[in-house]
Motif scaffolding. Sequence first.
Motif, mmCIF file in Angstrom:
data_model
loop_
_atom_site.group_PDB
_atom_site.id
_atom_site.type_symbol
_atom_site.label_atom_id
_atom_site.label_comp_id
_atom_site.label_asym_id
_atom_site.label_seq_id
_atom_site.Cartn_x
_atom_site.Cartn_y
_atom_site.Cartn_z
ATOM 1 N N ASP A 101 0.631 -1.179 -0.383
ATOM 2 C CA ASP A 101 0.093 0.216 0.080
ATOM 3 C C ASP A 101 0.981 1.156 0.346
ATOM 4 O O ASP A 101 1.778 1.590 0.844
ATOM 5 C CB ASP A 101 -1.242 0.031 1.480
ATOM 6 C CG ASP A 101 -2.147 1.058 1.380
ATOM 7 O OD1 ASP A 101 -1.660 2.128 0.868
ATOM 8 O OD2 ASP A 101 -2.482 0.668 1.910
ATOM 9 N N ALA A 103 0.560 4.200 1.335
ATOM 10 C CA ALA A 103 0.222 4.642 2.160
ATOM 11 C C ALA A 103 1.409 3.977 3.350
ATOM 12 O O ALA A 103 1.710 4.670 4.534
ATOM 13 C CB ALA A 103 -0.854 4.602 2.977
ATOM 14 N N SER A 104 1.636 3.529 3.219
ATOM 15 C CA SER A 104 2.965 2.483 4.368
ATOM 16 C C SER A 104 3.811 1.426 3.094
ATOM 17 O O SER A 104 3.448 -0.299 3.149
ATOM 18 C CB SER A 104 2.064 1.544 5.276
ATOM 19 O OG SER A 104 2.908 0.861 5.878
ATOM 20 N N GLU A 133 4.708 9.755 2.910
ATOM 21 C CA GLU A 133 5.696 8.513 2.936
ATOM 22 C C GLU A 133 6.329 8.392 1.986
ATOM 23 O O GLU A 133 7.719 7.605 1.708
ATOM 24 C CB GLU A 133 4.056 7.442 2.555
ATOM 25 C CG GLU A 133 4.890 6.272 3.128
ATOM 26 C CD GLU A 133 5.509 5.202 4.008
ATOM 27 O OE1 GLU A 133 5.798 6.271 4.928
ATOM 28 O OE2 GLU A 133 5.767 4.325 3.744
#
Length: 273
Positions: A101, A103-104, A133
Amino acid sequence: MNTETKDHWAERSKAWAATAVHGISPDDTFNQMIISECGIQSGEDVLDLATGTGNPAISIAHSLNSDGNVVCADLTPRMLDAARQRAQTLNLENMCFTAADMASLPFSDDRFDAVTCRFGIMFPEDKVAVAREAGRVLKPGGRVGYVVWGPYEENPPFYVPRRAVAGHLGIEEGPVPSRHSMSAPGTLKDILVNAGFEKVEERALRYKNQVDDIDDYVTRNLKRSFVKETENLSDTEFDSLKQALLAAWEPYVEEGVLQVPNYARLGIGWKSA
Ligand SMILES: C[S@@+](CC[C@H](N)C(=O)[O-])C[C@H]1O[C@@H](n2cnc3c(N)ncnc32)[C@H](O)[C@@H]1O
């Protein structure tokens, strides 16, 4: 991360994988624009986010000419399988693939020279967090380049087929798809500034895609983007829908060649050195 998004792309990946090209995309223009606008050069380590079936990752890996690497990250493993197959077909040994992902990200700080993301940042909810990120995994002085679609009404590749299919099947065209949700000028710039990038720029990317094989273009489009509308059609009904779509594209034929206008927006930002 939103499971609806994950399920949506897992579902869509069947059609994307089935219609993915096998080597370099026949329309490589946006990919080449990204390489040039982001100034990607031999020797660099590049992370491509939301790679899907390999755009722009395959073209970047090809341009590096074995000197430099491309890491491809996408939420959807089946998309990455299709990208991996394209890399194998082209004997590109400077690519690797990670389900992740954006986001991470499962990467250490300060690892990449450049991060690219074509038509992916529209999907995660917190776009500033996602851009931060990307900044975390960039080396100091590295840059990120995001590309998003321009407005629906300025992108015939989407509204021409949706209108033709809706008209032919007697169904609603439906609301403007979320892929156009970041089309307003300044949207990408604000996100990059808020995420802490420097020297942020945003610009329009426009070109006409010259389609050599209209039949193949229309067939892939119907099979990729209109799965539900076409899955129960007989061969004759599918052919009739295809004819309606070919007719809808006629105004875009110039001197015997289909020329499809495309409009996207590019945002670039630099991590402080
Ligand atoms: C419209 S496709 C774009 C694929 C490719 N970059 C291209 O231009 O053809 C969007 C891709 O974003 C991926 N995606 C959606 N949300 C994501 C997230 N949060 N992190 C990573 N990938 C994501 C989907 O799996 C899908 O492959």
